[in-house]
Scaffold this active site. Structure first.
Site, PDB file in Angstrom:
ATOM      1  N   SER A  82      30.496 -22.533  46.184  1.00  0.00           N
ATOM      2  CA  SER A  82      30.678 -23.622  45.220  1.00  0.00           C
ATOM      3  C   SER A  82      31.715 -24.637  45.714  1.00  0.00           C
ATOM      4  O   SER A  82      31.637 -25.085  46.848  1.00  0.00           O
ATOM      5  CB  SER A  82      31.054 -22.990  43.861  1.00  0.00           C
ATOM      6  OG  SER A  82      31.205 -23.952  42.876  1.00  0.00           O
ATOM      7  N   ASP A 115      19.377 -23.278  40.771  1.00  0.00           N
ATOM      8  CA  ASP A 115      20.815 -23.450  40.617  1.00  0.00           C
ATOM      9  C   ASP A 115      21.033 -24.702  39.769  1.00  0.00           C
ATOM     10  O   ASP A 115      20.717 -25.813  40.199  1.00  0.00           O
ATOM     11  CB  ASP A 115      21.468 -23.593  42.001  1.00  0.00           C
ATOM     12  CG  ASP A 115      22.973 -23.770  41.934  1.00  0.00           C
ATOM     13  OD1 ASP A 115      23.490 -24.141  40.852  1.00  0.00           O
ATOM     14  OD2 ASP A 115      23.632 -23.545  42.965  1.00  0.00           O
ATOM     15  N   HIS A 163      23.554 -20.258  40.272  1.00  0.00           N
ATOM     16  CA  HIS A 163      24.644 -20.809  41.080  1.00  0.00           C
ATOM     17  C   HIS A 163      25.476 -19.719  41.760  1.00  0.00           C
ATOM     18  O   HIS A 163      26.215 -20.010  42.697  1.00  0.00           O
ATOM     19  CB  HIS A 163      25.540 -21.683  40.184  1.00  0.00           C
ATOM     20  CG  HIS A 163      26.569 -22.476  40.933  1.00  0.00           C
ATOM     21  ND1 HIS A 163      26.242 -23.432  41.876  1.00  0.00           N
ATOM     22  CD2 HIS A 163      27.918 -22.463  40.871  1.00  0.00           C
ATOM     23  CE1 HIS A 163      27.350 -23.986  42.360  1.00  0.00           C
ATOM     24  NE2 HIS A 163      28.383 -23.410  41.762  1.00  0.00           N
TER      25      HIS A 163
END
Lengths: 579, 282
Positions: free
Chosen positions: B109, B233, B261
Site C-alpha cells: 500500500s 482492490d 487491497h
C-alpha cells in the site's frame, strides 16, 4: 413461516441487507437498502460495494474492515455513510459476517440506520476540534505570557525570573560526565559609572546606555548562552563552558564594554567588573541556583575592589559573605527579641565650660558567642536588610527613656541625648510619627533629643531628606549633620536643611594637631557652622592638645575618648567636669 | 493495549531508530534480509501470515510506520512527516542502524512509494523491491489516460474524509474479541493488531497519499521490482498495476487470485508463494 414470509421479512427488515460475493460484488440487496439509496436492485447487482462509500469510508472499509473480515470473519458496527443515487448520504452502522455460500465464501452485510448516532458523533467531534483549537490558543497565550514574564522590556534580555528559570533548567540537565569539562557557569557583570550617566544625562540616556550594553554583552557571549539583565545595571551571562572558556568570555565582555558609547553627543566610557562562578555538578540542593549567583556576585565585588575592568572567579573555599550576612541577620533579629542589644552613652561636653551638655547613644550587641560587638560589625547588614527600622526604633526608645530616668535620679537637668538615624530610617515615612510617639510616651521635651544624620545619608536623596528634616524640625527636635566633611555636601542644600549642629568628622580632628591641612579643615568647618548659625561639635577628641586646639578655634562642643568612652548608662560618671 | 506476536513475543531491537519504529527481527539472522513495510492504517502484525513461509531461510525484519502500531508516537512530528520522504528516510535509517545490505524490501500500500523513494536514494542498499497493492497516484488523470480510481470530487473530500468516520478509526484501536467461524488461530490477535491507528496520524498520511503524484519517480528506479496485484482492490484498479509495470524498468507484474487491497491478509499463502517465486536467485 413460509419461504415467502422469510423473503418478505428480509426485504422489509429495519436495516439494509446485502450479500456480496468473494470479490465484493453485490449479489443481493433488500428493499430497505434500495429505498435509502434510490437505486434499483438491478442497478446494484454486480456493483462493488466499496463504490457506494465516500472516499474516507472506502479507505476505512478497504484497509480496516475487509482485512478484519478476512481474518476474523466479522465486522462489527463500523460507522460509515452510504452514498445514494442523488449523492445524499445515509449514515449507517455496518456489520458483516463471512460465511460459506453455495458458490464459495460470501459476505452478509447489514447496515443499521444511524442518523442520530451520526449527529452525536459529529457534535462530539466538532467539540473535540474546538477544544483542540482553544487548547492551542491557551498554549500560545501562555507562551506569550511566559515570554513577557521572563524578559526585560527595556533590553529584551531575560529578566531575573527568566534567568532563574534558565539556571534551574541548566542545573537540572547538567551531568558531571559531559566529558568536555563544560559546566553551567554564571558571569555576573556590574557596570561602573552607570549612576553618573543617569544623574548627569538623564534616565533616557541611562536607558539607551543599558540597551547598548545589552547588545554588546549579547555579542560577546557564545550562541546558546542565556543573557539576562539581573537588576538595574547588573547583567548575567549564563553558559555551559569550561573555566578557561569562561575566562575568554569575560575578557571579551570587558573589552567590548570598555569601548566608549556616544550618548547625546557625549562620549561616555563605562567599565565593568565581572565575577565568575561555575556550578557544582550534579547540582546539590534546591538552592543551587541562588548559591551560584551569589558566589558570582561576590566574586564580582572582589573584582571591583581591585579596580574596575577586571574579572575574578569564585574559588572553592572562598568565604561566602552573602551566607555569612544571612546568618548574621538571623542572629540579629533574634538578638533584638532576646534583649542582647545594649545602648552605650558617650558624654559630650560644652567646651568653654567643660560641663556635660549631652550624650550620644551608641548601640552595642552582646553577641552570645562573639562578645560585645561594635555597630560596624552589624549596622550595614541591618541597614541593607531593613532590620534597621526595628533596631533604630528600639535604640531611640531606649535612649529617650534613659534621659527621663537620669532626670528622675538627679542627673544634670536638661541633658541632651543624641541618636543616630540611618538613610533608610530617614526615608521611612513612619519616622516622624515614630519620633513623636516615642517622645510623648516617655514624656521627654522634643528639644532634649538630637537626631544625627550622616552627610552621605542626607545627600543620597536630598529632596526627600529635606522633607523629613522639616517635619522633624516641626516636632521641635534638634538635628545634627554627622561625619561632616566626609561626604560631598552641596552647600546649597546644606543651607536649606533646617539643621542645628555640624559634627566635624573624627578623621580631621585626629590629624589637626599634626597636619596643617586637617587643622585648616576643622577651622573651616567651625567657621562655616558659625556662619550658618549652627553649633560646631568635634568628634573623636583623644588628647588634651586636640581639646585645646578646638577651644582655640571656637568649637562649641566635643566628645571623644579623652573625656570618656561610650559606657553603659549605669557607669556614666556624673557629673563630668573637665579640669 | 499490547499485541502478541504470531508465535512468541518478539523483542524490539536495541538502538534509537529500532526503538522509535519498533523494529523486530525473526528468522535466521545469517540468511538474506527481507525487510517488510506495512501499509496504510496497519502495523507490522499485518505480515504475520507470510512469516512462516520466509522465517526458515530469511532474516525477516519488520517495523511500524512512524505514528502507527507501537512506534514512538511521542516522536511523531506532523511537520516532519508531511511528506513520504521522512518515512523513506526511516527505512534507510533502519538499514543503517542494523547494517542491512542486499535487502529485499517488501512493501504494501502506501509504503510502496516510500520503498521506491528509499531505493532511489540508496540504490546500493537494496537487492529487490516487492510492491504489494501499489499505486503511484490515486486520482484519475484524463490528460494522460491514467485512472487511479478516484475522481476530483472524491479528492475534494480527502481532507475531511477521516473526520467523517473518526470514531470508527478510534474505536478500531480497542481490542475486538469476536468469533472466528473458519477458525484461523491468530484471528483474534490480528484483529486487535492491525487496528492500532491514531486517527489524526492516519488522516495526515491519507492526505499525503492522495495529494502526491509519484509517477515521475518511477523512471528513476534502478532496483529490480516485482509488482504484486490482487483482484478487486477497491483502492487500486488493475490499470494501475499495468502502469507501474510499464514505467518501472525491469519490473515483473504478478497477478494474484486473491481479492482486495490486503492479499497478504486474505490469502497469505498465495501471496507468500508469489513473492517467493519472483525473488531474484541467490
Amino acid at each position: 413461516m413460509t419461504q415467502r414470509d422469510y423473503a418478505e421479512l428480509w426485504q422489509r427488515a429495519p436495516g439494509g441487507h446485502l450479500l456480496l460475493d468473494d470479490d465484493g460484488l453485490i449479489t443481493a440487496v433488500n428493499a430497505t437498502f434500495t429505498g435509502w439509496t434510490g437505486y434499483t436492485a438491478e442497478e446494484l447487482l454486480g456493483t462493488p460495494f466499496p463504490k457506494l462509500l465516500p472516499i474516507g469510508d472506502r479507505v476505512l472499509y478497504t484497509t480496516h474492515s475487509l482485512p478484519q473480515l478476512m481474518v476474523s470473519g466479522r465486522i462489527a458496527e463500523a460507522s460509515v455513510q452510504v452514498v445514494g443515487r442523488d449523492g445524499s448520504r445515509h449514515p449507517a452502522l455496518l456489520s458483516a459476517t463471512r460465511v460459506s455460500g453455495p458458490d464459495g465464501p460470501e459476505t452478509q452485510l447489514v447496515l443499521v440506520d444511524a442518523q442520530q448516532r451520526r449527529r452525536y458523533e459529529e457534535e462530539l467531534l466538532a467539540a473535540r476540534r474546538r477544544a483542540e483549537e482553544s487548547e492551542a490558543r491557551i498554549t500560545r497565550a501562555e507562551a506569550e505570557l511566559a515570554e513577557l514574564v521572563h524578559h526585560d522590556s527595556l533590553t529584551g534580555l531575560l529578566n531575573r525570573p527568566g534567568l532563574l528559570r534558565a539556571l534551574h533548567d541548566r542545573l537540572g540537565a547538567a551531568r558531571a560526565d559531559r566529558g568536555d569539562g563544560a559546566v553551567p557557569t554564571v558571569l555576573f557583570i556590574d557596570l561602573d559609572g552607570f549612576k553618573t550617566v543617569n544623574d548627569d544625562l538623564g534616565h533616557a540616556s541611562g536607558d539607551e546606555l543599558l540597551q547598548v550594553v545589552a547588545r554588546r554583552i549579547r555579542s560577546a557571549s557564545r550562541a546558546g548562552a542565556d543573557v539576562a539583565r539581573f537588576a538595574g545595571d547588573e547583567f548575567v551571562v549564563l553558559d555551559d563552558v569550561t573555566p578557561s572558556g569562561a575566562a575568554r568570555v569575560a575578557d571579551r565582555l570587558l573589552d567590548l564594554l570598555a569601548e566608549p558609547v556616544v550618548l547625546q553627543g557625549v562620549e561616555v566610557v563605562v567599565t565593568a567588573s565581572v565575577g565568575i562562578c561555575s556550578a557544582e555538578v550534579p547540582a546539590s540542593g534546591p538552592d543551587a541556583a541562588e548559591l551560584v549567583l551569589r558566589r558570582a556576585d561576590n566574586a564580582m565585588y572582589r573584582a571591583k575592589a581591585q579596580g574596575s575592568g577586571r574579572w575574578t572567579a569564585h574559588r572553592p573555599g572562598d568565604s561566602d559573605p552573602g551566607a555569612d550576612r544571612l546568618v548574621l541577620l538571623e542572629q540579629l533579629r533574634s538578638g533584638i527579641r532576646q534583649g542582647q542589644l545594649r545602648v552605650f552613652y558617650q558624654p559630650r561636653l560644652h567646651l568653654p565650660t567643660g560641663r556635660l551638655s549631652g550624650v550620644e547613644a551608641l548601640v552595642r550587641w552582646e553577641h552570645p558567642t562573639r562578645g560585645l560587638l561594635q555597630p560596624g560589625a552589624f549596622i550595614d547588614a541591618a541597614e541593607q536588610s531593613g532590620i534597621i527600622r526595628e533596631l533604630g526604633a528600639w535604640v531611640l526608645a531606649e535612649a529617650v527613656e534613659q534621659a527621663v530616668r537620669w532626670d528622675a535620679t538627679g542627673g544634670p537637668a536638661g541633658l541632651q541625648v543624641a541618636v543616630n538615624l540611618s538613610a533608610r530610617q530617614l526615608a521611612d515615612t513612619d519616622l516622624v510619627p515614630l519620633v513623636a510617639r516615642t517622645l510623648a510616651r516617655a514624656g521627654l521635651p522634643a528639644a532634649r533629643l538630637v537626631l544625627e544624620i550622616t552627610e552621605t545619608a542626607l545627600m543620597s536623596d536630598p529632596d526627600a531628606a529635606l522633607r523629613s528634616l522639616q517635619a522633624l524640625k516641626e516636632l521641635g527636635v534638634l538635628l545634627a549633620v554627622d561625619d561632616f566633611g566626609t561626604g560631598f555636601s552641596s552647600f546649597t542644600y546644606l543651607k536649606r536643611f533646617p539643621v542645628d549642629e555640624l559634627k566635624i568628622d573624627r578623621s580631621f580632628v585626629t590629624g589637626m594637631t599634626t597636619d596643617p591641612g586637617d587643622h585648616a579643615i576643622v577651622a573651616s568647618c567651625v567657621h562655616l557652622a558659625h556662619a550658618m548659625g549652627l553649633v560646631a561639635v568635634a568628634e573623636g577628641v583623644e588628647s588634651a592638645a586636640e581639646c585645646d586646639a578646638l577651644r582655640a578655634l571656637g568649637a562649641d562642643q566635643a566628645q571623644g575618648y579623652f573625656f570618656s568612652r561610650p559606657v553603659p548608662a549605669d557607669d556614666m560618671p556624673l557629673p563630668i567636669v573637665v579640669a | 493495549m499490547s499485541v502478541e506476536s504470531a508465535t512468541e513475543p518478539v523483542e524490539v531491537l536495541p538502538g534509537p531508530v529500532a526503538q522509535r519504529l519498533h523494529v523486530t527481527s525473526t528468522g535466521d539472522p545469517d540468511r538474506p534480509v527481507l525487510l517488510l513495510a506495512h501499509g496504510f492504517g496497519c502495523d507490522q502484525g499485518m505480515w504475520d501470515g507470510v512469516l512462516p513461509d520466509f522465517g526458515a531461510d530469511h532474516r525477516v525484519v519488520r517495523y511500524d510506520l512512524m505514528g502507527y502500531g507501537r512506534s514512538d508516537v511521542a516522536a511523531y512530528d506532523p511537520e516532519h512527516y508531511s511528506t513520504l520522504d521522512a518515512h523513506a528516510a526511516d527505512i534507510l535509517a533502519i538499514c543503517a542502524e542494523l547494517d542491512l545490505h542486499d535487502v529485499t524490501l517488501v512493501a504494501h500500500s502506501v509504503s510502496t512509494m516510500m520503498a521506491l523513494l528509499a531505493a532511489v536514494r540508496e540504490p546500493g542498499r537494496f537487492r529487490q523491491v516487492v510492491l504489494v497493492a501499489a499505486s503511484p497516484y490515486f486520482l484519475e488523470d484524463p490528460a494522460t489516460g491514467y485512472d487511479g480510481g478516484f475522481s476530483a470530487a472524491d479528492m475534494a473530500e480527502v481532507a475531511g474524509a477521516l473526520d467523517s468516520n473518526y470514531f470508527t478509526w478510534a474505536e478500531a484501536m480497542a481490542p475486538v474479541i469476536m468469533g472466528t467461524p473458519d477458525a484461523p488461530e491468530h484471528g483474534e490477535r490480528l484483529t486487535a493488531s492491525f487496528c492500532r491507528v491514531d486517527p489524526d496520524v492516519a488522516r495526515q498520511l491519507l492526505v499525503v497519499m492522495f495529494t502526491t503524484d509519484f509517477r515521475p519517480l518511477l523512471p528513476r528506479v534502478t532496483t529490480p521490482t516485482v509488482v504484486v496485484q490482487s483482484r478487486a482492490d477497491a483502492l487500486v484498479p488493475p490499470s494501475v498495476g499495468e502502469h507501474l509495470h510499464a514505467h518501472l524498468a525491469g519490473s515483473t507484474l504478478v497477478q494474484l487470485e486473491a481479492v482486495g487491497h490486503c492479499p497478504h491478509i486474505s490469502a497469505p499463502e498465495e501471496t507468500a508463494a508469489a513473492i517467493r517465486a519472483h525473488l531474484l536467485p541467490r
